[in-house]
Design a protein around this motif. Structure first.
Motif, mmCIF file in Angstrom:
data_model
loop_
_atom_site.group_PDB
_atom_site.id
_atom_site.type_symbol
_atom_site.label_atom_id
_atom_site.label_comp_id
_atom_site.label_asym_id
_atom_site.label_seq_id
_atom_site.Cartn_x
_atom_site.Cartn_y
_atom_site.Cartn_z
ATOM 1 N N GLY A 108 0.924 -0.770 0.274
ATOM 2 C CA GLY A 108 0.035 -0.203 0.150
ATOM 3 C C GLY A 108 0.717 0.951 0.070
ATOM 4 N N VAL A 109 2.596 1.510 0.064
ATOM 5 C CA VAL A 109 2.862 2.060 -0.318
ATOM 6 C C VAL A 109 3.432 2.944 -1.203
ATOM 7 N N GLY A 110 2.595 1.979 -2.794
ATOM 8 C CA GLY A 110 2.292 2.968 -4.051
ATOM 9 C C GLY A 110 3.560 2.542 -4.796
ATOM 10 N N MET A 144 -3.471 -1.633 -13.847
ATOM 11 C CA MET A 144 -2.833 -0.177 -13.364
ATOM 12 C C MET A 144 -2.490 0.477 -14.871
ATOM 13 N N ASN A 272 7.140 8.069 -1.485
ATOM 14 C CA ASN A 272 5.551 8.227 -2.240
ATOM 15 C C ASN A 272 5.207 9.055 -0.985
ATOM 16 N N LEU A 310 0.968 12.883 -2.704
ATOM 17 C CA LEU A 310 0.393 12.169 -2.704
ATOM 18 C C LEU A 310 -1.336 13.376 -3.536
ATOM 19 N N VAL A 314 -3.168 10.955 -9.352
ATOM 20 C CA VAL A 314 -2.517 9.533 -9.435
ATOM 21 C C VAL A 314 -3.321 8.167 -9.150
ATOM 22 N N SER A 315 -4.023 8.399 -8.224
ATOM 23 C CA SER A 315 -4.755 6.902 -7.925
ATOM 24 C C SER A 315 -6.015 6.449 -8.499
#
Ligand code: ADP
Ligand code: MG
Length: 375
Positions: A108-110, A144, A272, A310, A314-315
């Motif tokens: 979950g840190v990207g 992705m 990140n 953040l 991006v997400s």
């Protein structure tokens, strides 16, 4: 008196690559030197198309040659040829110049987001890039990269009779993921030897072809996949992704330890979700004080490659299957990804040279045999 080749080369010896600490003539970067009276032309061939000091080297080279008496004009062409690593005889990916793993202490840190965007940024710079999703527990690369549901086919080499899986191409990047090969919705209970076998297959049974960089998205933590990969592939090195929380960086420290024990160089730390990028004005507001990425880098004496804010885009981009460097190139995150990709390519070149030096000195190229890490 006409200008001589020696004069030009001597002038170019004043141009020193800031990372490799040697001049561009000694490094063999100067090619195709043509002297036509007062007109001089040559090529500077760098170790990566993503070289962050390209412009500096070019303008210094031009300046020094123009300063030679009798020179009227200088034409410099900048090209790149990624230098090859030493290949082992039993190498599963002999045509891949740099295999780089992306790791993190926890999920979950990207990590996958960073891997995808770095791969696309490197490809945009002109490099040949592959992306291998080795996150056997949660392969997220197909989604992705907008390739969910793709079913790769195999191709048989008529000469060898060997069948290989053909990677899926997206945004200039060759992709392979277990996500393509597993039946959808089917959970797999992974045991250690299965992970090792799978990593081997993703390396050896895929038609990667010639690549400058193969980025590998590892599962989080210090389990079987990173160990298998470090054993099976001659890694140029590992990138550690962390977030601004101290908890995450402490866990990231464990990854650093693991890879050091596996003799894989740590190429750097990426932080990140550092600060919040305003969706309307694109300014980045820090949320936590300090930088745990920088702290981690300082503590373990490893390079700090940079941070990514953040950013809701991006997400959103990731969910839509369009990497954010492609979907939102105007935003800070894209700038950060490109900068980090450049620094990573730079680290790869540096490590490539370090290894060549070892070869010259003698026997130090032999990689120590893998020793299991006790848990
Ligand atoms: N810089 C960022 N800004 C906003 N969201 C991000 C950023 N990096 C990652 N995310 C989101 O966080 C979630 C976890 O990222 P992911 O790349 O899947 O992490 P990991 O691979 O480490 O498990 C995803 O929903 C992703 O879109
Ligand atoms: Mg992931």
């Amino acid at each position: 008196m006409p200008v001589t080749e020696t004069q030009v080369l001597d002038a170019l010896r004043k141009v020193v690559d800031p990372d490799l600490h040697r001049d561009i003539v000694t490094l063999g970067f100067v090619k195709n030197l043509v002297l036509d009276g007062a007109k001089i032309a040559f090529t500077i061939e760098l170790t990566t198309p993503a070289c962050p000091v390209k412009e500096i080297l070019q303008s210094e080279a031009e300046g020094h040659v123009l300063a030679i008496e009798g020179v009227d004009s200088v034409q410099v062409e900048m090209t790149a040829q990624v230098r090859t690593r030493e290949t082992k005889q039993d190498d599963l990916i002999p045509d891949v110049k740099h295999c780089i793993a992306i790791a993190s202490g926890k999920g979950g840190v990207g990590k996958s987001t960073v891997t995808v965007n770095l791969a696309v940024a490197l490809a945009q710079s002109g490099a040949r890039v592959g992306l291998m999703d080795a996150d056997v527990y949660g392969p997220s690369i197909p989604m992705m990269m907008g390739a969910a549901g793709e079913q790769p086919f195999t191709r048989t080499d008529p000469d060898t009779g060997q069948s290989k899986i053909v990677p899926i191409l997206r945004y200039g990047v060759k992709l392979m993921s277990l996500g393509f090969l597993l039946e959808e919705g089917k959970a797999v209970l992974w045991r250690g030897p299965m992970v090792a076998g799978t990593v081997r297959q993703l390396l050896a049974d895929v038609e990667w072809g010639e690549l400058d960089y193969l980025l590998v998205d590892l599962p989080p933590g210090t389990g079987d996949a990173p160990m298998s990969l470090a054993q099976l592939a001659p890694l140029t090195g590992v990138v550690i992704v962390t977030t601004p929380h101290h908890v995450a960086s402490n866990i990231a420290g464990k990854s650093v330890h693991l890879f050091r024990r596996l003799n894989a160089p740590i190429m750097g730390v990426v932080e990140n979700m550092a600060g919040f990028a305003c969706p309307t004005c694109n300014t980045v507001t820090p949320i936590f004080s300090g930088s745990s990425g920088e702290e981690l880098a300082a503590e373990y004496k490893i390079p700090y490659l940079g941070s990514i804010p953040l950013d809701p885009t991006v997400s959103q981009a990731g969910d839509k299957g369009v990497p954010s460097v492609v979907a939102h190139p105007e935003r800070r995150q894209a700038e950060s990804f490109k900068e980090i990709a450049g620094k990573l390519a730079q680290q790869a070149s540096i490590l490539g040279y370090a290894r060549k030096d070892l070869t010259r000195i003698g026997d130090a190229t032999e990689r120590p045999k893998f020793k299991p890490v006790e848990s």
